[in-house]
Design a protein around this motif. Structure first.
Motif, PDB file in Angstrom:
ATOM      1  N   GLN A  13      59.146  18.449  52.025  1.00  0.00           N
ATOM      2  CA  GLN A  13      59.350  18.224  50.607  1.00  0.00           C
ATOM      3  C   GLN A  13      60.841  18.193  50.279  1.00  0.00           C
ATOM      4  OE1 GLN A  13      57.081  21.257  48.531  1.00  0.00           O
ATOM      5  NE2 GLN A  13      55.330  19.887  48.344  1.00  0.00           N
ATOM      6  N   ALA A  14      61.168  17.532  49.197  1.00  0.00           N
ATOM      7  CA  ALA A  14      62.555  17.491  48.746  1.00  0.00           C
ATOM      8  C   ALA A  14      63.076  18.913  48.567  1.00  0.00           C
ATOM      9  CB  ALA A  14      62.659  16.718  47.442  1.00  0.00           C
ATOM     10  N   GLY A  15      64.307  19.122  49.029  1.00  0.00           N
ATOM     11  CA  GLY A  15      64.902  20.443  48.988  1.00  0.00           C
ATOM     12  C   GLY A  15      64.686  21.260  50.254  1.00  0.00           C
ATOM     13  N   GLY A  16      63.819  20.773  51.119  1.00  0.00           N
ATOM     14  CA  GLY A  16      63.516  21.470  52.355  1.00  0.00           C
ATOM     15  C   GLY A  16      64.516  21.183  53.451  1.00  0.00           C
ATOM     16  N   LYS A  65      77.379  14.856  53.627  1.00  0.00           N
ATOM     17  CA  LYS A  65      78.388  15.905  53.728  1.00  0.00           C
ATOM     18  C   LYS A  65      78.005  17.095  52.856  1.00  0.00           C
ATOM     19  CE  LYS A  65      82.280  14.029  54.326  1.00  0.00           C
ATOM     20  NZ  LYS A  65      83.556  13.290  54.123  1.00  0.00           N
ATOM     21  N   GLY A  66      78.089  18.283  53.439  1.00  0.00           N
ATOM     22  CA  GLY A  66      77.733  19.488  52.715  1.00  0.00           C
ATOM     23  C   GLY A  66      76.261  19.859  52.820  1.00  0.00           C
ATOM     24  N   SER A  85      68.653  20.790  52.147  1.00  0.00           N
ATOM     25  CA  SER A  85      68.611  20.150  50.826  1.00  0.00           C
ATOM     26  C   SER A  85      68.233  18.681  50.939  1.00  0.00           C
ATOM     27  CB  SER A  85      69.980  20.297  50.136  1.00  0.00           C
ATOM     28  OG  SER A  85      70.342  21.650  50.004  1.00  0.00           O
ATOM     29  N   LEU A  86      67.189  18.425  51.674  1.00  0.00           N
ATOM     30  CA  LEU A  86      66.788  17.051  51.934  1.00  0.00           C
ATOM     31  C   LEU A  86      66.341  16.350  50.660  1.00  0.00           C
ATOM     32  CD1 LEU A  86      65.032  17.625  55.341  1.00  0.00           C
ATOM     33  CD2 LEU A  86      66.840  15.953  54.928  1.00  0.00           C
ATOM     34  N   SER A 125      59.350  13.932  50.914  1.00  0.00           N
ATOM     35  CA  SER A 125      58.538  13.599  49.748  1.00  0.00           C
ATOM     36  C   SER A 125      59.146  14.202  48.485  1.00  0.00           C
ATOM     37  CB  SER A 125      57.117  14.123  49.932  1.00  0.00           C
ATOM     38  OG  SER A 125      57.120  15.532  50.038  1.00  0.00           O
ATOM     39  N   SER A 126      58.958  13.517  47.385  1.00  0.00           N
ATOM     40  CA  SER A 126      59.537  13.985  46.115  1.00  0.00           C
ATOM     41  C   SER A 126      58.573  14.899  45.370  1.00  0.00           C
ATOM     42  CB  SER A 126      59.873  12.786  45.241  1.00  0.00           C
ATOM     43  OG  SER A 126      58.740  11.995  45.018  1.00  0.00           O
TER      44      SER A 126
END
Length: 126
Positions: A13-16, A65-66, A85-86, A125-126
């Motif tokens: 998931q997004a943020g993973g 980056k980051g 932070s994908l 995924s969003s």
């Protein structure tokens, strides 16, 4: 025969986070510059990150980056890409690559790399 084998891709998931690994077989890659590239459907292959032979220098695309960190363990003959932070736009097939004769700052040019892995799918995924 020289081969690069990637692993660690998957659905997140997004943020993973995910960690990709690249383990060359057939020879030791401790003297090579290593890089990660990615290719999304309908898009050209793009540079993600690269690392010098001893890990002393790392390079990143502005888009990661980051959030992403490339590292290597020459004792294990393995290169890693830690992805945090994908975002959905990170979705792509990720490729590991090795440059036998690195020179200058051409680390982002995929034509410079001599060996490639088969790729591992990363889906966010969003």
């Amino acid at each position: 025969q020289v081969q690069l084998v990637e692993s660690g891709g998957g659905l997140v998931q997004a943020g993973g986070s995910l960690r990709l690994s690249c383990a060359p077989s057939g020879r030791t890659f401790s003297s090579y510059r290593m890089g990660w590239f990615r290719q999304a459907p309908g898009k050209e292959r793009e540079f993600v990150a690269a690392i010098s032979w001893n890990g002393g220098r790392t390079y990143y695309a502005d888009s990661v980056k980051g959030r992403f960190t490339i590292s290597r363990d020459n004792a294990k003959n393995t290169v890693y890409l830690q992805m945090n932070s994908l975002k959905p736009e990170d979705t792509a097939v990720y490729y590991c690559a090795a440059d036998r004769h690195p020179s200058g700052y051409d680390y982002s040019d995929y034509l410079k790399y001599d060996y490639w892995g088969q790729g591992t799918q990363v889906t966010v995924s969003s």
